[in-house]
Motif scaffolding. Structure first.
Motif: not given
Length: 742
Positions: A72-76, A85-93, A104-116
């Motif tokens: 969500m810090d990357y626009g999701a 999808a774009t925002a999550i891929n930015s966070a993943a990168a 070390s770090g954590t990729l965090r997906i705190p809510r229900q996110c839709r990806i196409n």
């Protein structure tokens, strides 16, 4: 004066307000941030220092954000509607860059996110288990048609926490989560999945794993509702399905044959709806499935164990409980012509299949299981076999099957420890053939269970039994006597009797005769009332007699004459003589005719039994609960054979009706019908050994028109076979015909 008031006001304000203000608020009020931000404004706050509640050290926001990559810090938006999808891929990168740099770090997906479209989690390397993908409280609604939702090809040492992927029904992805090697090197090892979950629709697999070693799963739930050619879970060590990725190049050869070691599954659940099995395994080594549950809703098989020769399964622990709505066999063994299983262990308390636990796919001619363990607590059904075709299996190891229920002989070539329940024999060799010397009355009646007693007056009832299926030997039934149910009533009172006269019913053939005592008479000594007198005269034993030929029943005894009575009778199991019959697979029903109109007929059910003898050195023979099926370990190809009525030149008794089929291998048929049979057709077996004889004996009622099919040379069809006569016929294999001998 004004200055003095102002100083006093400021002092009072500080003393009253400052104690109740947060420390950070004071810092903002008296030490404005160096970024120039004012309360309520927006801008770059990365340099702002913040101390966590209860903490002792202030850190900048930039330093704090470096630990967690929140999508969500990357626009999701994570509103289940927007394509994130774009925002999550930015966070993943950003997450990948940090981890591959040794952080070390954590990729965090705190809510229900839709990806196409797909999410790129490839090529993340964390040698110290410092990378976390945390979806706790969130999920991925994946509408990426034909794509891999979460692609982690070439990544290793990842810690997955509650990953949850939902495949969209309309825009169906191909795979929910994919972990895979990129090359023949081990580049996707040592990952941990805590409570992973995939649900919804995926055209290939909900979870797809290719060659990743030492991966542990805790309570995974992989479910696929797609009804096509799809799976719930695929573990493909040698890369039979030829994996692909949209984000990274893959040089891994198809069927490359490298190791696929050490995956651990604790309490997994797999649900498949497609035409393929729910679980598909290839090339596993030291994989452990502990307390696994498999449900298949569209396939006849729950789990496929595949081996095309690239890398055989070694030390696979298959602790699976498998069920299915259309399942016939729990496991399908597929791949090469000859398959080897080394150290294979199978454990299940029961199976939901209808045919077997292990079935071989077309083209598989043999399976060798070395140092194997097969343990079944109880079969789901008496017809469910351990192996669909046991003759194609060679097993060395240990087999445990129930001791209290019928179970087919395991394997003709089995060597090792055989356990029937808790009783184990350490050195057992099951031979390839079994010699049975005789089997008597398989599926025959051993006893009766009465469900009603019924009431019969005047006439002793007759008894009939339902016929067995497939031309077995019909059980016989004769009512010998009936028990007195009630003493009836006075038909004629007679004359000259006195009170307390002891009266016995006459004209009967009884083991115990009915007796009454005169209770009242009129002026002429005619009996007007009576009581039973059995307690006084014969210890209260129930009278048991042939019922009278006609009413009224004459009496004897007493001081007078002319007293006659009626009576009511009933049938019990003690009144019945029955012949066992043979070939019954379900209990037959005994029915009884009514003695008079309006009376209730009794009914009874036959309880089946069987006995047999076998060559003690010839092998193992097991009977099922009805005695109509016998498990035989032999070369014929099936561990269970239905032997019909009798075998090895046994004789049968048959109450002949309009048609009868002589069971195979029967040399003596005795017709026992009580009455004349107008016409009957008797069907004979054919294609027997040369000289096979059958002797027919007609004990009772004649057969006015007897026809044999096929025709017996020397017998004119439609001729009479009189009572207490017989004939013998013999098969000639040269002319393929029956001939009468006498």
């Amino acid at each position: 004066m004004n200055m003095l008031c102002a100083i006093r006001f400021a002092t009072i304000f500080f003393l009253l307000v400052a104690p109740i203000m947060a420390d950070t608020e004071l810092r903002t009020l008296f030490n404005p941030p160096t970024s120039g931000l004012q309360p309520g404004s927006t801008g770059d706050a990365s340099g702002l220092s913040v101390t966590a509640q209860g903490g002792t050290t202030a850190r900048t926001n930039a330093d704090r954000a470096a630990d967690t990559f929140n999508v969500m810090d990357y626009g999701a938006k994570c509103d289940a509607l927007t394509d994130d999808a774009t925002a999550i891929n930015s966070a993943a990168a950003a997450f990948r860059t940090a981890i591959n740099a040794g952080k070390s770090g954590t990729l965090r997906i705190p809510r229900q996110c839709r990806i196409n479209s797909a999410i790129n989690l490839t090529n993340i390397t964390s040698p110290i288990y410092s990378a976390f993908i945390d979806v706790t409280g969130g999920s991925i609604l994946c509408a990426a048609t034909g794509a891999v939702c979460l692609d982690a090809t070439g990544s290793d040492h990842l810690n997955w926490i509650h990953p949850h992927v939902k495949g969209d029904q309309t825009n169906r992805p191909r795979v929910g989560i994919q972990i895979s090697r990129r090359s023949n090197a081990i580049d996707c090892a040592e990952q941990r999945f805590d409570y992973p979950k995939t649900t919804g629709y995926f055209t290939f697999a909900a979870f797809y794993e290719v060659g990743c070693e030492t991966v542990s799963f805790t309570a995974e739930h992989f479910e696929n509702r797609d009804t096509g050619n799809s799976f719930a879970y695929v573990a493909d060590g040698p890369n039979y399905w030829n994996v692909h990725s949209a984000f990274t190049s893959i040089t891994l050869g198809q069927n490359y044959g490298a190791s696929f070691i050490g995956n651990e599954h604790f309490m997994p659940t797999y649900v498949g709806s497609g035409s393929q099995s729910a679980v598909w395994l290839n090339g596993t080594m030291k994989h452990r499935f502990n307390n696994a549950y498999v449900l298949t809703l569209g396939s006849p098989y729950g789990v496929t164990i595949f081996d095309n020769g690239a890398f055989p399964h070694t030390e696979l622990l298959a602790d699976f409980h498998v069920e299915g709505t259309v399942m016939t066999d729990a496991f399908l063994i597929a791949g090469s012509t000859s398959i080897s299983l080394y150290g294979f262990s199978f454990i299940d308390h029961t199976s939901g299949g209808t045919n077997s636990y292990f079935k071989l796919a077309p083209g598989v001619s043999s399976v060798t299981a070395t140092d194997a363990v097969f343990r079944i607590s109880k079969p789901a059904s008496l017809v469910v076999k351990l192996f669909d075709d046991a003759t194609k299996w060679t097993v060395a190891g240990k087999i445990t099957v129930p001791a209290t229920a019928y179970y087919p002989t395991p394997v003709p070539g089995f060597t090792g420890t055989l356990c029937l329940g808790s009783v184990c024999t350490p050195t057992v060799t099951i031979p390839s053939a079994l010699t049975v010397s005789s089997v008597s009355n398989p599926g025959g009646v051993g006893s009766l269970s009465f469900t009603a007693t019924g009431s019969f007056r005047a006439i002793k009832p007759s008894c009939t039994v339902t016929a067995p299926p497939s031309g077995g030997q019909q059980a016989g039934c004769i009512v010998n006597t009936v028990d007195l149910q009630s003493y009836g009533s006075i038909s004629a009172g007679g004359s000259g009797y006195t009170v307390n006269d002891a009266i016995t019913y006459g004209g009967l053939n009884c083991s115990v005769y009915p007796m009454i005592k005169v209770a009242a008479v009129d002026g002429a000594g005619s009996v007007t009332a009576f009581t039973s007198n059995n307690t006084a005269q014969n210890g209260g034993t129930q009278p048991r007699c042939n019922s009278p030929a006609a009413y009224p029943i004459a009496t004897t005894g007493g001081t007078g004459s002319g007293l006659s009575m009626t009576a009511a009778w009933r049938v019990t199991a003690a009144n019945i003589t029955f012949t066992a019959g043979a070939g019954y697979t379900t209990s037959p029903t005994f029915t009884f005719s009514s003695g008079e109109a309006g009376t209730v007929a009794a009914s009874a059910t036959g309880n089946l039994s069987a006995s047999f003898t076998a060559n003690a050195g010839g092998g193992q023979l097991l009977l099922d609960s009805t005695g109509s099926k016998i498990g035989v370990s032999g070369v014929a190809g099936s561990p269970m054979m239905s032997l019909g009525a009798m075998i090895d030149n046994s004789g049968v008794r048959q109450s002949l009706g309009g048609a009868y089929t002589v069971p195979a291998n029967t040399s003596l048929v005795r017709f026992i019908q009580a009455d004349t049979v107008a016409s009957s057709t008797v069907t004979l077996p054919v294609a027997l050994a040369d000289g096979q004889p059958i002797q027919f004996v007609n004990y009772a009622g004649s057969i006015t028109a007897l026809t044999f099919s096929p025709t017996v040379n020397g017998w004119t069809n439609g001729s009479t076979l009189a009572a207490n006569t017989g004939l013998r016929v013999r098969w000639d294999s040269i002319s393929n015909a029956w001939y009468r001998e006498q």
